[in-house]
Motif scaffolding. Structure first.
Motif, short mmCIF file in Angstrom:
data_model
loop_
_atom_site.label_atom_id
_atom_site.label_comp_id
_atom_site.label_asym_id
_atom_site.label_seq_id
_atom_site.Cartn_x
_atom_site.Cartn_y
_atom_site.Cartn_z
N LEU A 5 1.71 -7.00 5.60
CA LEU A 5 2.68 -7.05 4.59
C LEU A 5 2.18 -5.95 3.31
N TYR A 6 2.82 -5.14 3.08
CA TYR A 6 2.39 -4.20 1.99
C TYR A 6 3.81 -3.72 1.36
N ASN A 7 3.66 -2.87 0.26
CA ASN A 7 4.83 -2.50 -0.73
C ASN A 7 5.50 -1.11 0.06
N SER A 8 6.70 -1.16 -0.11
CA SER A 8 7.54 0.02 0.19
C SER A 8 7.41 1.22 -0.75
N GLY A 9 7.97 2.24 -0.42
CA GLY A 9 8.06 3.32 -1.54
C GLY A 9 6.86 4.26 -1.64
N SER A 10 6.31 4.55 -2.96
CA SER A 10 5.62 5.71 -3.03
C SER A 10 4.13 5.11 -2.76
N LEU A 11 4.00 3.68 -2.85
CA LEU A 11 2.57 3.08 -2.68
C LEU A 11 2.19 3.28 -1.24
N LEU A 12 3.42 2.91 -0.42
CA LEU A 12 3.20 3.21 0.99
C LEU A 12 2.88 4.70 1.17
N GLN A 13 3.53 5.65 0.73
CA GLN A 13 3.24 6.97 1.28
C GLN A 13 1.91 7.27 0.83
N ALA A 14 0.98 6.60 -0.13
CA ALA A 14 -0.31 6.85 -0.28
C ALA A 14 -1.21 6.51 0.84
N LEU A 15 -0.73 5.76 1.57
CA LEU A 15 -1.43 5.22 2.95
C LEU A 15 -1.51 6.33 3.99
N HIS A 16 -0.76 7.50 3.84
CA HIS A 16 -0.44 8.50 4.73
C HIS A 16 0.12 7.93 6.29
N PRO A 17 1.34 7.22 6.15
CA PRO A 17 1.82 6.55 7.33
C PRO A 17 2.03 7.46 8.54
N ASP A 18 2.18 8.70 8.49
CA ASP A 18 2.21 9.40 9.68
C ASP A 18 1.00 9.58 10.56
N ASP A 19 0.05 9.15 9.78
CA ASP A 19 -1.46 9.43 10.32
C ASP A 19 -1.90 7.90 10.91
N THR A 20 -1.47 6.90 9.97
CA THR A 20 -2.07 5.52 10.04
C THR A 20 -1.19 4.47 10.66
N LEU A 21 0.14 4.80 10.54
CA LEU A 21 0.91 3.55 11.06
C LEU A 21 1.90 3.99 12.32
N VAL A 22 2.26 3.14 12.94
CA VAL A 22 2.99 3.08 14.09
C VAL A 22 4.44 3.11 13.76
N ASP A 23 5.26 4.07 14.37
CA ASP A 23 6.41 4.63 14.11
C ASP A 23 7.52 3.35 14.66
#
Length: 440
Positions: free
Chosen positions: A100-118
């Motif tokens: 569980l984590y934030n949505s928005g700009s804080l999520l973008q700081a996790l570099h979701p394209d590289d780290t998270l499942v689409d």
């Protein structure tokens, strides 16, 4: 500001480098995958009591519906410590299977394209509402499922006062001022300002942002890129500063604006000695504690734009459920089932019961309880009518730290709107440079 701190940007509504405490959610630890078709996954949430309690109920319900999957519940610190822990775990491939984590700009700081499942291809994704989808997506995918309800920035108002004076909900700034003058003539405080809690000074600006994007959908992107046209000293973003100045210069705010606190302002609104309060809907929880018998007297409307065609309700989206790319195979299948279960009727009920809903769900799969306060139903109408937009913090990591002080000066006549906006542009520039944002 408030929960989450209601607005991460306001009081700043974070999570890290501390090891998470592991809580066995229900049954045995089990093997990591496939013992007779069984699989064990982990789910990480924040360590606040309310969040953990809801997570335990969510896991228990899921395990009952999926007896071949065991979910071990982990918790992490709140705030910056939690943020840093997630970043570390993602970088080392040690993040929990669902978190569980934030949505928005804080999520973008996790570099979701590289780290998270689409997750855009999952069956529940089509029910996710546009604002939340925008808050958890990039051009390459959608990475989160909503957990909990949203909240909004707008105007709480006393419906009994409005009814007594024959007023209707304003859809333009001129209507809002006209209503306020009629309220003042009736001997009631028209507009509450509560600078005793400094974060509340920001609502006329932050709560106006959906109106900004209604006029210029690309404003946040241009703002992030340091485009000279996307500045607070220029329209349409200047309007929030002008509105802050306008209500003060026209004598429409309470005399004790400098010292009145949020809690006491809510009490005045509930009792009808004041009629309107620009604030976050999440503060309803405080009003329910202080004046529970008056909750049904309070409604909510969007901060009006100059033109009714541009009036939108500014939304703060809930947290999301995410799956790291380190989760694969049978665990990934199980993790996707857990995320999908968040949109089930049983899980929606758990979310609604965890805390008082102060805004709509961000998926059409979940329905608000029939007994939610009228304020929440007022917000839902804007969602249903597609008259909403994201708060800037969900579209940009840049927020100057001195906004509340600058707006107190504007809102008390110490500086003009134009001066305050120019000061804030400088504040934003310094913050962007400190963050190392390209183009600044």
């Amino acid at each position: 500001m408030g929960p989450r701190t209601p607005i991460r940007t306001l009081v700043a509504f974070g999570a890290i480098a501390v090891a998470a405490t592991t809580l066995a959610a229900c049954s045995s630890a089990g093997s990591s995958a496939g013992d007779g078709g069984k699989v064990t996954i982990t789910y990480q949430t924040e360590n606040s009591p309310g969040t953990t309690d809801a997570a335990q109920k969510f896991v228990a319900a899921f395990e009952k519906a999926n007896p071949n999957i065991t979910v071990k519940l982990d918790t992490r610190p709140q705030g910056t410590d939690g943020d840093n822990l997630i970043k570390t775990q993602l970088s080392t491939g040690e993040e929990d299977d669902v978190f569980l984590y934030n949505s928005g700009s804080l999520l973008q700081a996790l570099h979701p394209d590289d780290t998270l499942v689409d997750l855009s291809g999952e069956s529940w994704a089509s029910a996710v509402l546009p604002d939340f989808k925008n808050a958890v997506s990039t051009d390459k995918g959608m990475y989160g499922a909503p957990w909990g309800t949203s909240l909004a920035g707008g105007v709480m108002y006393n419906k009994k006062v409005y009814d007594q004076l024959g007023l209707t909900v304003p859809t333009t700034w001129a209507d809002f001022i006209a209503n306020s003058k009629k309220i003042k003539d009736a001997g009631i405080v028209p507009i509450l300002q509560t600078y005793g809690d400094t974060w509340t000074s920001q609502l006329f600006v932050l709560g106006d942002f959906a109106n900004v994007t209604a006029q210029d959908p690309n404003w946040a992107q241009q703002y992030n890129a340091n485009d000279p046209n996307a500045k607070y000293s220029k329209q349409p973003a200047l309007q929030g500063f002008l509105n802050t100045q306008d209500v003060f210069t026209q004598g429409l705010v309470n005399q004790d604006y400098a010292s009145l606190t949020n809690v006491n302002g809510l009490k005045e609104l509930a009792l009808g000695t004041a009629a309107q309060y620009p604030i976050l809907s999440s503060t309803l929880a405080s009003l329910q504690q202080s004046n529970p018998d008056k909750v049904n007297d309070i409604g909510f409307f969007a901060l009006p734009a100059q033109s009714a065609a541009n009036t939108r309700l500014t939304m703060w989206e809930p947290n999301g459920l995410y799956i790291p790319k380190s989760t694969t195979g049978a665990k990934l299948d199980a993790a996707k089932k857990l995320v999908a279960f968040a949109s089930s009727t049983e899980a929606c009920d758990i979310q609604a019961q965890a805390t008082l809903p102060t805004g709509p769900f961000s998926t059409s799969a979940c329905k608000l309880p029939a007994d939610v306060p009228p304020l929440v139903n007022d917000e839902q109408k804007y969602v249903d009518n597609k008259q909403t937009g994201l708060a800037l913090e969900f579209l940009s990591p840049i927020k100057g730290p001195n906004l509340e002080k600058i707006l107190i000066a504007v809102g008390s006549g110490q500086s003009t709107a134009q001066q305050g906006a120019a000061l804030y542009d400088d504040d934003v520039k310094k913050q962007a440079e400190q963050l190392g944002i390209p183009g600044w």
